[in-house]
Design a protein around this motif. Structure first.
Motif: not given
Length: 223
Positions: A140, A145-146, A148-149, A152-153, A156, A176, A178-179
């Motif tokens: 962040t 951004n990639r 960061k995604r 998050q994966q 999860k 975040a 979505d997370l």
């Protein structure tokens, strides 16, 4: 395939999901066999990505090192400038870091910062969910951004009853969305067990009130 397959006689040809006869014979023949001679050839060729990943944290070729928690991480300025806008700006002539051979990092832990630099060389991240929170903070801050995604994966996949509320708090803190939604739904679905964890009662009051209010709107307390 047809014939004697795992001890059974297949009279009519049967469609499989395999694309080579080698796989068919290996999986369905009794015993498993090869239908042709197998030739093994050594190939020492490395792709560009493999060669680049191999040189990560290599003192022999590096021209820069980061000092984090008293440990060094060896890197190459050119790679960092190509892969990351943050470093491209840092290594401009008007930044003091451009003239340094060693750069001290105090904001992030060694596992987190090493994982970040390793990502720049390999496009992969290997961290437990708890450390991925710190990497999410870094991603962040550096506007990656990639990365960061990917963090998050990881979070999860590694969410549990014990760490769910900690991960939810981190998702809120680092914006975040979505997370945050994923962690919130997990907490609501396991509400009784989550509220009995230490992490649930260690968050600040505002966060706790917001969660209870939001959960009630979702019908979590209708009984």
């Amino acid at each position: 395939m047809w014939g004697q397959c795992r001890g059974q006689s297949i009279v009519l040809p049967h469609l499989t999901h395999f694309s080579t006869t080698d796989d068919v014979f290996a999986c369905f023949a009794t015993p498993s066999v090869m239908w042709r001679l197998l030739s093994l050839e050594t190939d020492d060729f490395m792709t560009l990505s493999q060669a680049l990943g191999k040189e990560f944290d290599s003192p022999e070729t590096a021209d820069l090192k980061f000092s984090v928690d008293g440990k060094y991480i060896y890197v190459h300025k050119a790679v960092l400038k190509i892969r990351c806008e943050h470093f491209r700006s840092m290594f401009q002539s008007h930044w003091s870091e451009d003239l340094q051979d060693v750069i001290e990092i105090e904001q992030f832990s060694y596992p987190v910062y090493r994982s970040f630099l390793h990502f720049l060389y390999t496009d992969t991240v290997e961290l437990p969910p708890e450390d991925a929170i710190g990497l999410l903070d870094l991603a962040t801050s550096y506007c990656e951004n990639r990365l960061k995604r990917l963090c998050q994966q990881i979070i999860k996949r590694g969410i549990t009853v014990d760490n769910a509320f900690t991960l939810l708090s981190a998702a809120v803190r680092y914006d975040a969305e979505d997370l945050e939604e994923f962690c919130f739904r997990f907490c609501v679905n396991h509400l009784t067990r989550v509220t009995q964890t230490a992490a649930f009662w260690q968050v600040d009051g505002a966060m706790l009130k917001e969660f209870i209010s939001r959960a009630s709107r979702c019908g979590a307390f209708k009984n």
